[in-house]
Write an enzyme that holds these catalytic residues in place. Sequence first.
Site, PDB file in Angstrom:
ATOM      1  N   ARG A 175      39.643   3.227  48.241  1.00  0.00           N
ATOM      2  CA  ARG A 175      40.087   3.950  47.047  1.00  0.00           C
ATOM      3  C   ARG A 175      40.503   2.961  45.961  1.00  0.00           C
ATOM      4  NH1 ARG A 175      44.945   8.192  47.569  1.00  0.00           N
ATOM      5  NH2 ARG A 175      46.128   6.248  47.875  1.00  0.00           N
ATOM      6  N   ARG A 192      48.289  -8.999  22.497  1.00  0.00           N
ATOM      7  CA  ARG A 192      48.421  -7.599  22.906  1.00  0.00           C
ATOM      8  C   ARG A 192      47.435  -6.776  22.094  1.00  0.00           C
ATOM      9  NH1 ARG A 192      50.165  -2.966  21.284  1.00  0.00           N
ATOM     10  NH2 ARG A 192      50.821  -1.421  22.798  1.00  0.00           N
ATOM     11  N   LYS A 221      44.245   6.203  40.686  1.00  0.00           N
ATOM     12  CA  LYS A 221      45.608   5.834  41.103  1.00  0.00           C
ATOM     13  C   LYS A 221      46.134   4.724  40.196  1.00  0.00           C
ATOM     14  CE  LYS A 221      48.414   5.322  45.302  1.00  0.00           C
ATOM     15  NZ  LYS A 221      49.322   6.444  45.091  1.00  0.00           N
ATOM     16  N   LEU A 263      45.127  13.438  42.830  1.00  0.00           N
ATOM     17  CA  LEU A 263      44.762  12.189  43.486  1.00  0.00           C
ATOM     18  C   LEU A 263      44.050  12.521  44.800  1.00  0.00           C
ATOM     19  CD1 LEU A 263      45.322   9.056  43.118  1.00  0.00           C
ATOM     20  CD2 LEU A 263      46.852   9.365  45.064  1.00  0.00           C
TER      21      LEU A 263
HETATM   22  N1  PLP Z   1      49.268  12.605  44.564  1.00  0.00           N
HETATM   23  C1  PLP Z   1      49.980  11.728  43.846  1.00  0.00           C
HETATM   24  C2  PLP Z   1      50.198  11.988  42.385  1.00  0.00           C
HETATM   25  C3  PLP Z   1      50.507  10.570  44.460  1.00  0.00           C
HETATM   26  O1  PLP Z   1      51.207   9.687  43.733  1.00  0.00           O
HETATM   27  C4  PLP Z   1      50.299  10.378  45.847  1.00  0.00           C
HETATM   28  C5  PLP Z   1      50.801   9.195  46.567  1.00  0.00           C
HETATM   29  O2  PLP Z   1      51.704   8.542  46.193  1.00  0.00           O
HETATM   30  C6  PLP Z   1      49.578  11.336  46.565  1.00  0.00           C
HETATM   31  C7  PLP Z   1      49.059  12.428  45.885  1.00  0.00           C
HETATM   32  C8  PLP Z   1      49.312  11.182  48.038  1.00  0.00           C
HETATM   33  O3  PLP Z   1      48.351  10.189  48.276  1.00  0.00           O
HETATM   34  P1  PLP Z   1      48.299   9.368  49.647  1.00  0.00           P
HETATM   35  O4  PLP Z   1      48.244  10.386  50.739  1.00  0.00           O
HETATM   36  O5  PLP Z   1      47.062   8.568  49.542  1.00  0.00           O
HETATM   37  O6  PLP Z   1      49.554   8.557  49.702  1.00  0.00           O
END
Ligand code: PLP
Length: 286
Positions: free
Chosen positions: A50, A101, A150, A207
């Site tokens: 990921r 910047r 992420k 996510l």
């Molecule tokens: N959704 C969000 C917004 C997150 O920040 C996270 C993890 O921190 C998750 C879902 C869960 O993802 P994972 O199971 O890969 O930790």
Amino acid sequence: SIAYLNGEYLPLEEARISPLDRGFLFGDGIYEVIPYYGGKSVGLMPHINRMINGLAAIEIQNTISADDWKALLDDLVARNASQGENLGVYVHVSRGADVKRFHAYPEDVAPTVFAFAFPIKDPQPVDRTKATPMSMISTEDLRWQRCHIKSTALLGNVMHFQQGYAAGCGETLLFNAKGELTEGSSSNAYIVKDGKVITPIQDNQILPGITRRIIIDSLKAEGSIEVEERIVTMDEVREADELWVSSSSKEIAPVTSLDGKPVGNGEIGEVWEKAFKIYSSAKFDF
Ligand code: PLP
């Protein structure tokens, strides 16, 4: 605590980056958090993949192969064994420090690669009479339209998490302008209705959680609990028998109160216990 920074291991408190780093100035980077229990990782390769996909999506050059990432992170955990049995690893790759910047992606700037390990809690007991329930509030999801990346730019998530935290809750549940469930501010979300687990589709509104993937795949492989990925409305959430959120640090957390009202009968559910048992026995295989 021993950290990794740009090819070197050093004490965390000695790690230094430039204030011109684009991770600092723009939140221009990608991160991961990976759990290790008793030295064994959960979802390490999915987390690494990921991250590699996220770096490609924002055009940060990744010079470390998936296998080398694995070796690096396992090594970091081994070097931090004195911190305890259960460790989380935070990994962060930013676009690096540019001399000016300027919004556009710079050329010829080396990414900043940083990782450190920190103690995490023991898993919850699988017994629903002994597990700890969570309370949540819900609010409209006001983050951006690329929640599948992420990104280290977490202000939207932080502001939503704070809304719940200030209300005495462990998480904040988010829904889109159409009144459809998206996810938690730092977790994926699930409802249970008539024994079936239902979770929102993996699209740009959420996510693609590694814990979510492990839950879905392990439940499907075991076969006794039906799992569905589809649009979930907030009306369905309010009528659900159970509500859960998942993340690498929370695993599967049972939610028994939403906006001050009980979820289902207000107790941790039977399906949670069954699913958490299945997840717990499969998690090290991912
Ligand atoms: N959704 C969000 C917004 C997150 O920040 C996270 C993890 O921190 C998750 C879902 C869960 O993802 P994972 O199971 O890969 O930790």
